[in-house]
Motif scaffolding. Structure first.
Motif, PDB file in Angstrom:
ATOM      1  N   LEU B 100       2.719  -3.028   1.381  1.00 16.78           N
ATOM      2  CA  LEU B 100       4.093  -2.621   1.118  1.00 16.78           C
ATOM      3  C   LEU B 100       4.889  -3.863   0.766  1.00 16.78           C
ATOM      4  O   LEU B 100       4.537  -4.968   1.162  1.00 16.78           O
ATOM      5  N   LEU B 107      11.281  -0.107   1.314  1.00 16.84           N
ATOM      6  CA  LEU B 107       9.860  -0.424   1.237  1.00 16.84           C
ATOM      7  C   LEU B 107       9.201   0.348   0.109  1.00 16.84           C
ATOM      8  O   LEU B 107       9.424   1.543  -0.053  1.00 16.84           O
ATOM      9  N   GLU B 108       8.399  -0.376  -0.681  1.00 15.43           N
ATOM     10  CA  GLU B 108       7.632   0.292  -1.735  1.00 15.43           C
ATOM     11  C   GLU B 108       6.166  -0.073  -1.610  1.00 15.43           C
ATOM     12  O   GLU B 108       5.827  -1.132  -1.084  1.00 15.43           O
ATOM     13  N   VAL B 109       5.313   0.786  -2.149  1.00 15.84           N
ATOM     14  CA  VAL B 109       3.881   0.518  -2.066  1.00 15.84           C
ATOM     15  C   VAL B 109       3.492  -0.595  -3.040  1.00 15.84           C
ATOM     16  O   VAL B 109       4.138  -0.792  -4.066  1.00 15.84           O
TER      17      VAL B 109
END
Lengths: 504, 504
Positions: B100, B107-109
């Motif tokens: 992440l 939060l982003e992957v």
């Protein structure tokens, strides 16, 4: 598939030796097809089961109850505690879809989730969420929970048992009304781990406090037990964290105190994992393979019947079965190796490599004399090889074997303790410090440090050695925490010596 | 947080009753924040631990060893067995990323994986891969492995314990040299499940063979145990699969036989899960809450000391503690409820709702008379309420309580068996069949069926009843599998009656 039999000596290549011991004892193997994961094979899993059983009893005896929380954690939960997410975000496996479909004969993902989940890298956040629902009054405290679970942390460099993408562990999570109470819990559980390491694993450990840099992400203090490995490195075998009110505030876990006001709870968490199996292997094993303390050995006794002529076979096997039965009734795990297409020497070798503490050899002449020959997996260094075998009477063999196993357990602990104590050295100059840690070198070094993260990282950069902990004085002979001095690296004032070592 | 106390009667709303029983006993709760998952709370988890312990002993006694395989399965593995992937693809959680990052505070992957993994919905494929590495010769067979693990299947309609996205289970996986051997294993493990259900859960079950339509995806035959719930529905409590050589061929698991030729292995798999806790709740509980058989009860005895005047308190508590100690020495779990701000009546109610089999009341006059009053959680229907309480002497109270618990265990089994047997009915006309299953109705119906999946599905469509199994004749009084007839739906010829019911 026949197991591997070749073991690289420790002196030649310690890392390869470790892998060879595991392969020869069939404890585990790298999964390969699943990045950084391992398969724990029956002999390895049986050791973990014994670790679980013993620890579980200790947790329950100290008032904890087991529960089970979801494997998946919503992304937004992870984000709630700033330190925590920084510590774990980089290594989280992320679930983004909930199905597959076949497209042109190939499987593709489908059903993208609105909010992704991470596979738990630890459970403070999801458990914090439920604690906030369950805790309402001081009467609900302390809340003492433990979970046995699988955990996933995407690791770059993995090593069987010691560092794997998925591992098994227990995580204790507790909530308390006061910081005094939660601090007492942190100390109590660290001592539970210490007692377990000493009494069951026969691995001596040093308790201590971690530096800010080595602290658990989200804790205000982390305590640890550090074990000494045969190559001079340290292995962090368990940790106990004072979480302060960090998660209490992030997840709004409050209670009404006796005077009617609402306060945030004080929390702890503490854990040990399948890496304990790695510690066990590295602490006791030798160039002949696995060595296990009786309290964690899946098999205590390998009983090898010996015959030359066919007419001896039935007679020897009959007595061997009686002996096995007697030992089993005493609660011991016994393997009676009656394979008739394998020579005794090969059988010895087979069970030695698997760490069976005691071998019993039983032949026709032994039976005539009413005795059996026993051999311990390890004898004290310098023992005459001939004296390594002992003759014991068949009468009351259960009592004799029980005593031998107890003595073997104590012997392994003393041997490991001596190794650790012999390793500990005070170092006061940087050149000496560099020498200790040159190349593959490591030992337990007590040295002064100026207390800054900057210096800690500089020392690590230069030597790969890290501050393992500020040790408990009673765990380190000759260590006086009141002795001030000058940092081994910077020469700045130091309040006390700390424990340095390379580590796993 | 005080537990829920209100229980909807079974007669009013059976589904709500089930949820209320669980909530009042604090066994589990829906996770909500994680789609379809549940939290198993300490009282519920303690039941599962007892189930695990007993089953694990039975698996080991039949020669199986525990191991642990990765949680994640490569997509390509799932695709290898055509039936298998069809059965599970729609409900797989998929891991696509391994990290992440924070972007604009969110939060982003990150780190998309080259090949996604599914979270195991069952482990035939990943275990098949390792079996192909471990098995080389007939000497490596049979290979008898069991795994305790968490499993994930993305379910649309979930219900605590009975159907949840994540659940805990054990999965046995075995490989054999011949179909005869693997078939014997399938039968052996089904009987292990039956014995466990009868002896420990006090839940009678009917063993049987599943229809092709209800078979495990990838099996050539599935056997099951079906339990009877109080609302007339069936609950599939365990399954044992004959996998033939399907996975052996898909994963190329071969061995050299005694004549030197290579053959594919024959495999089985078998499992039970946390749904057994649901079966337990539904089989025994009543409108007052949870009822547990002593062999799975986390607490056997709730001991409630009674006093009016303060001077009685110390005296009563002293004797109560002595009694508790004596019972604990007999291996019983006893809670001594000495809270002094809660009235006895409330305490009775509290422990009743949590399914404690026996309550002991102990007051000053009882002590003077050298007796205690006991009350069983359930008494046979029609028992005079006054006769529901018994007086037993304090001398040898451990022996008396032990006998009462044994009798209670047997009573629950007999009561559940009678309910199941009373439910079983032969139905020979479609109108009668429809009547039995109208609205919420269900019972165990023995009816003729033409043997086609088409008819099976038409019956399900019309009535929601399904073919639970082709039952073992010895498990169903009055059932003769040689009796031919005409299908209750189509009138076509039928080789035998089968067991129909609605099911969980």
């Amino acid at each position: 598939m026949p197991a591997q039999t070749n073991i690289t000596p420790r002196s030649k290549d310690y890392a390869q030796w470790y892998q060879d011991v595991i392969a020869c004892a069939e404890l585990a193997e790298p999964a390969n097809v699943v990045k950084g994961c391992m398969v724990i094979r029956p002999h390895g899993y049986a050791i973990w089961e014994k670790i679980e059983d013993d620890l579980d009893r200790r947790f329950k005896a100290t008032g904890h109850k087991n529960a089970y929380f979801p494997l998946l954690i919503p992304l937004s939960f992870l984000a709630k505690e700033a330190q925590h997410v920084q510590g774990f975000a980089m290594e989280c496996a992320v679930v983004t879809h909930s199905g597959l479909r076949a497209v042109d004969g190939k499987l593709e993902v489908r059903n993208q989730l609105e909010e992704p989940y991470v596979v738990r890298p630890t459970s403070e956040t999801i458990i914090g969420h439920f604690f906030s629902k369950w805790i309402d009054s001081y009467r609900d405290l302390p809340l003492l929970i433990n979970q046995w679970a699988n955990i996933m942390r995407w690791e770059m460099r993995t090593r069987l048992f010691l560092r794997t993408t998925e591992f098994l562990w227990q995580e204790g999570h507790t909530a308390h009304a006061t910081h005094e109470d939660s601090q007492a819990e942190v100390l109590r559980m660290l001592d539970v781990y210490r007692d377990f390491a000493h009494e069951v694993m026969a691995v001596p450990v040093i308790r201590g406090v971690k530096t800010a840099n080595e602290r658990f992400a989200g804790a205000i203090e982390t305590r640890c037990i550090e074990a000494y490995m045969q190559d001079g490195k340290a292995l962090q075998a368990g940790t106990s964290h004072d979480l302060g009110q960090n998660f209490g505030k992030a997840f709004d876990i409050t209670f009404q105190n006796k005077t009617g006001q609402r306060e945030h709870v004080w929390q702890t968490s503490w854990g040990v994992s399948t890496r304990l199996v790695g510690a066990l292997i590295m602490a006791h094993s030798d160039d002949e393979g696995l060595v296990l303390p009786p309290k964690l050995a899946p098999i205590h006794v390998a009983l090898v019947p010996i015959w030359r002529k066919p007419e001896e076979q039935a007679r020897v096997l009959e007595v061997a079965e009686r002996v096995a039965k007697e030992l089993r009734e005493d609660g011991l795990e016994v393997v009676l190796d009656d394979r008739d297409d394998v020579r005794p020497g090969e059988k010895y070798y087979h069970w030695e490599r698997r760490g069976v503490p005691i071998r019993i050899e039983l032949g026709p002449r032994d039976i005539d004399a009413g005795v059996a020959m026993i051999k311990l997996r390890v004898v004290p260094e310098g023992t005459d090889p001939k004296a390594a075998k002992k003759t014991i009477p068949l009468a009351d063999i259960g009592v004799s074997i029980g005593k031998e196993l107890d003595a073997f357990q104590a012997f392994l602990f003393e041997r490991a303790k001596k190794r650790m104590h012999d390793s500990i050295v005070k170092v006061d100059s940087w050149s000496e410090f560099e020498k200790v840690f040159a190349d593959q070198g490591s030992r337990f070094v007590l040295a002064h440090w100026d207390g800054t993260t900057e210096t800690e990282l500089a020392i690590k950069e230069a030597t790969k050695a890290t501050v393992r902990c500020l040790p408990y004085p009673e765990d380190v002979p000759g260590f006086d925490p009141r002795e001030t001095g000058r940092c081994v690296k910077t020469g700045k004032p130091s309040a006390q010596r700390v424990l340095f070592a390379k580590n796993y």
